[in-house]
Design an enzyme around this catalytic site. Structure first.
Site, PDB file in Angstrom:
ATOM      1  N   HIS A  82      -9.122  24.321  16.066  1.00 18.54           N
ATOM      2  CA  HIS A  82      -9.908  24.781  14.918  1.00 18.54           C
ATOM      3  C   HIS A  82     -10.868  25.866  15.425  1.00 18.54           C
ATOM      4  O   HIS A  82     -11.266  25.844  16.590  1.00 18.54           O
ATOM      5  CB  HIS A  82     -10.685  23.565  14.399  1.00 18.54           C
ATOM      6  CG  HIS A  82     -11.453  23.761  13.144  1.00 18.54           C
ATOM      7  ND1 HIS A  82     -12.681  24.378  13.112  1.00 18.54           N
ATOM      8  CD2 HIS A  82     -11.187  23.407  11.859  1.00 18.54           C
ATOM      9  CE1 HIS A  82     -13.136  24.381  11.869  1.00 18.54           C
ATOM     10  NE2 HIS A  82     -12.242  23.800  11.091  1.00 18.54           N
TER      11      HIS A  82
ATOM     12  N   CYS B 142      -8.907  27.257   9.036  1.00 19.86           N
ATOM     13  CA  CYS B 142      -9.791  27.606  10.170  1.00 19.86           C
ATOM     14  C   CYS B 142      -9.038  27.503  11.492  1.00 19.86           C
ATOM     15  O   CYS B 142      -9.585  27.025  12.501  1.00 19.86           O
ATOM     16  CB  CYS B 142     -11.047  26.735  10.210  1.00 19.86           C
ATOM     17  SG  CYS B 142     -12.027  26.866   8.729  1.00 19.86           S
TER      18      CYS B 142
ATOM     19  N   ASP C 136     -12.646  17.475  20.768  1.00 18.28           N
ATOM     20  CA  ASP C 136     -12.979  17.643  19.354  1.00 18.28           C
ATOM     21  C   ASP C 136     -12.308  16.491  18.606  1.00 18.28           C
ATOM     22  O   ASP C 136     -11.097  16.495  18.396  1.00 18.28           O
ATOM     23  CB  ASP C 136     -12.453  19.013  18.891  1.00 18.28           C
ATOM     24  CG  ASP C 136     -12.549  19.197  17.377  1.00 18.28           C
ATOM     25  OD1 ASP C 136     -12.859  18.221  16.667  1.00 18.28           O
ATOM     26  OD2 ASP C 136     -12.295  20.325  16.921  1.00 18.28           O
TER      27      ASP C 136
ATOM     28  N   GLN D 299     -10.712  15.105  13.650  1.00 19.15           N
ATOM     29  CA  GLN D 299      -9.594  14.557  12.867  1.00 19.15           C
ATOM     30  C   GLN D 299      -9.098  13.224  13.416  1.00 19.15           C
ATOM     31  O   GLN D 299      -8.097  12.699  12.923  1.00 19.15           O
ATOM     32  CB  GLN D 299      -8.428  15.563  12.844  1.00 19.15           C
ATOM     33  CG  GLN D 299      -8.737  16.866  12.156  1.00 19.15           C
ATOM     34  CD  GLN D 299      -8.967  16.717  10.659  1.00 19.15           C
ATOM     35  OE1 GLN D 299      -8.554  15.732  10.036  1.00 19.15           O
ATOM     36  NE2 GLN D 299      -9.639  17.688  10.060  1.00 19.15           N
TER      37      GLN D 299
ATOM     38  N   LYS E  36     -16.141  13.220   7.640  1.00 22.25           N
ATOM     39  CA  LYS E  36     -14.697  12.999   7.738  1.00 22.25           C
ATOM     40  C   LYS E  36     -14.389  11.537   8.044  1.00 22.25           C
ATOM     41  O   LYS E  36     -13.239  11.173   8.282  1.00 22.25           O
ATOM     42  CB  LYS E  36     -14.091  13.884   8.835  1.00 22.25           C
ATOM     43  CG  LYS E  36     -14.106  15.387   8.507  1.00 22.25           C
ATOM     44  CD  LYS E  36     -13.344  16.151   9.565  1.00 22.25           C
ATOM     45  CE  LYS E  36     -13.651  17.621   9.604  1.00 22.25           C
ATOM     46  NZ  LYS E  36     -13.101  18.390   8.498  1.00 22.25           N
TER      47      LYS E  36
HETATM   48  N1  7TS Z   1     -12.492  20.475  14.436  1.00 24.16           N
HETATM   49  C1  7TS Z   1     -11.441  20.095  13.698  1.00 24.16           C
HETATM   50  C2  7TS Z   1     -10.173  19.658  14.358  1.00 24.16           C
HETATM   51  C3  7TS Z   1     -11.570  20.096  12.300  1.00 24.16           C
HETATM   52  O1  7TS Z   1     -10.523  19.721  11.561  1.00 24.16           O
HETATM   53  C4  7TS Z   1     -12.791  20.509  11.705  1.00 24.16           C
HETATM   54  C5  7TS Z   1     -12.949  20.612  10.232  1.00 24.16           C
HETATM   55  C6  7TS Z   1     -13.842  20.857  12.545  1.00 24.16           C
HETATM   56  C7  7TS Z   1     -13.654  20.834  13.903  1.00 24.16           C
HETATM   57  C8  7TS Z   1     -15.172  21.248  12.015  1.00 24.16           C
HETATM   58  O2  7TS Z   1     -15.827  20.161  11.442  1.00 24.16           O
HETATM   59  P1  7TS Z   1     -17.208  20.349  10.694  1.00 24.16           P
HETATM   60  O3  7TS Z   1     -17.488  19.014  10.092  1.00 24.16           O
HETATM   61  O4  7TS Z   1     -18.211  20.756  11.709  1.00 24.16           O
HETATM   62  O5  7TS Z   1     -16.991  21.420   9.664  1.00 24.16           O
HETATM   63  N2  7TS Z   1     -11.750  20.763   9.546  1.00 24.16           N
HETATM   64  C9  7TS Z   1     -11.599  21.062   8.238  1.00 24.16           C
HETATM   65  C10 7TS Z   1     -10.345  21.128   7.667  1.00 24.16           C
HETATM   66  O6  7TS Z   1      -9.292  20.922   8.251  1.00 24.16           O
HETATM   67  N3  7TS Z   1     -10.474  21.446   6.373  1.00 24.16           N
HETATM   68  O7  7TS Z   1     -11.783  21.596   6.121  1.00 24.16           O
HETATM   69  C11 7TS Z   1     -12.486  21.350   7.265  1.00 24.16           C
END
Ligand code: 7TS
Length: 404
Positions: free
Chosen positions: A121, A362, A198, A201, A224
């Site tokens: 990501h 992303c 990371d 997910q 999440k």
């Molecule tokens: N890393 C991964 C693998 C992710 O899927 C996401 C967010 C992030 C980092 C960032 O997370 P945040 O909470 O700091 O924004 N992924 C997604 C997605 O797949 N669709 O919307 C957000």
């Protein structure tokens, strides 16, 4: 797992109709929905318990502090960390990784190398590129095989005596690939490199034990994992965190401040400048209770059933291509129908009440690798059902006939 119809009642949003159709929420990779117990806790705190943390002798402040520290302990136990000193609250996965890149990054020297992968990501790519603007480091990228799994042979061969850090997603938000973190960490550690994972997910979809994984850092987001928005966690090994400079300066992260020199607070507070989202953090505790009351292994089994069920039926739709067929896969399905644009597919599904994500997710370098501009993505959570998958398949067949 507990009766799914009973569990669904914990999520009032699932009773909504979208465009006259019952909502089918398949955008859990972006954010999961929030159970009543978490929302109730937020409301309870705002109505009866709101006070800043660490800042007062008064009862409300003490209660707020206790609630935040109780969550810290719950998170520690949930991910198998040794100490609450290793649990830092942030705004999300993105901030957690930025913290590592900014702070640990200062300990790197020109000529050092880090390794990331093709399926990251942007939040696990761009922080390292920002670091590159300050330090002359090299970023190496692990390639994928045809199924969307990491090419471990290439990974093994990337290490040199200048490799300092590997930063890798445990689960791809596009392909669903579950990466072999423990094996990758063993290789990295053998070369004296550390591993930042990371976990955005992964955290709500499988058992996570940072020590069994060999993670030196582990980042995730509350929103999440059925928790409130605006809260994230960075786990870091104590000796690493102790060696690192603060990320941000401000209140609560200091030992003593004078205009001549300032000292830092002990862990974890050194990395928690300013007022945190103490209401969200306290309510995350309820999300963890909720997850544990169902059992993350039960959730994983349920989601895998849905993954298999949906994948089999989607594969029978003419012209539908699924991206990501790694043997170890989480309940995320990216796809395209014929030459239909991902956005058009998403809009038509929304007309039918089905929420999916469309676009590059992303992960533009991964899109470039796949040779597509974007995909449509369905991602499952504990409250999704086979009946919803059935309705999704009917909708996909309709979309396929409309757009072909
Ligand atoms: N890393 C991964 C693998 C992710 O899927 C996401 C967010 C992030 C980092 C960032 O997370 P945040 O909470 O700091 O924004 N992924 C997604 C997605 O797949 N669709 O919307 C957000």
């Amino acid at each position: 797992m507990k009766d799914i119809d009973v569990l669904r009642k914990d999520f009032p949003i699932l009773e909504r109709k979208i465009n006259g159709k019952p909502l089918i929420y398949f955008d859990n990779g972006a954010s999961t929905q929030t159970p009543r117990c978490v929302v109730d806790e937020i409301e309870r705190i705002y109505y009866t318990g709101k006070a800043n943390v660490h800042r007062g002798v008064h009862t409300l402040s003490q209660e707020a502090t206790a609630a935040m520290e109780a969550t810290r302990e719950k998170v520690r136990a949930y991910i198998g960390a040794d100490s609450t000193e290793e649990i830092i609250f942030t705004r999300g996965t993105t901030e957690s990784i930025n913290l590592v890149a900014s702070s640990y990054g200062q300990l790197l020297a020109d000529g050092d190398e880090i390794i990331i992968t093709t399926l990251e990501h942007h939040s696990n790519i761009v922080p390292w590129q920002l670091l590159q603007q300050k330090k002359n480091i090299t970023i190496k990228v692990v390639p994928l095989d045809a199924n969307g799994a990491l090419d471990l042979e290439s990974y093994r061969n990337m290490f040199t005596d200048r490799t300092r850090l590997v930063s890798v997603a445990q689960v791809s938000n596009v392909l669903g690939t579950v990466n072999p973190i423990a094996e990758m960490a063993t290789i990295a550690h053998r070369h004296g490199a550390i591993v930042c994972v990371d976990g955005a997910q992964a955290i709500a979809h499988m058992k996570v034990d940072v020590k069994a994984l060999g993670a030196d850092f582990y980042a995730f987001s509350s929103h999440k994992m059925y928790g409130p928005t605006g809260v994230g966690v960075l786990y870091g090994r104590k000796e690493l965190l102790n060696a690192m400079p603060p990320y941000q300066g401000g209140g609560e992260m200091i030992g003593h401040v004078s205009f001549g020199s300032t000292t830092w607070a002990d862990l974890p507070y050194k990395f928690e400048a300013g007022t945190p989202d103490y209401v969200g953090i306290a309510a995350l505790s309820k999300a963890l209770d909720y997850l544990q009351s169902i059992g993350v292994e039960n959730i994983a089994a349920h989601e895998h059933r849905l993954l298999r069920y949906a994948t089999t039926q989607m594969s029978e739709i003419p012209g539908l291509r699924i991206f990501g067929t790694a043997p170890e896969k989480s309940a995320v399905i990216s796809f395209l129908i014929g030459n239909a644009h991902h956005y058009d597919t998403g809009v038509l599904l929304d007309q039918l009440g089905i929420a999916v994500r469309t676009g590059h997710h992303c992960a533009q370098p991964l899109m470039d690798y796949l040779g597509v501009e974007g995909t449509v993505r369905a991602s499952f959570a504990l409250y999704n059902t086979e009946e919803e998958v059935d309705a999704f398949i009917v909708a996909l067949r309709r979309v396929a006939s409309m757009l072909s």
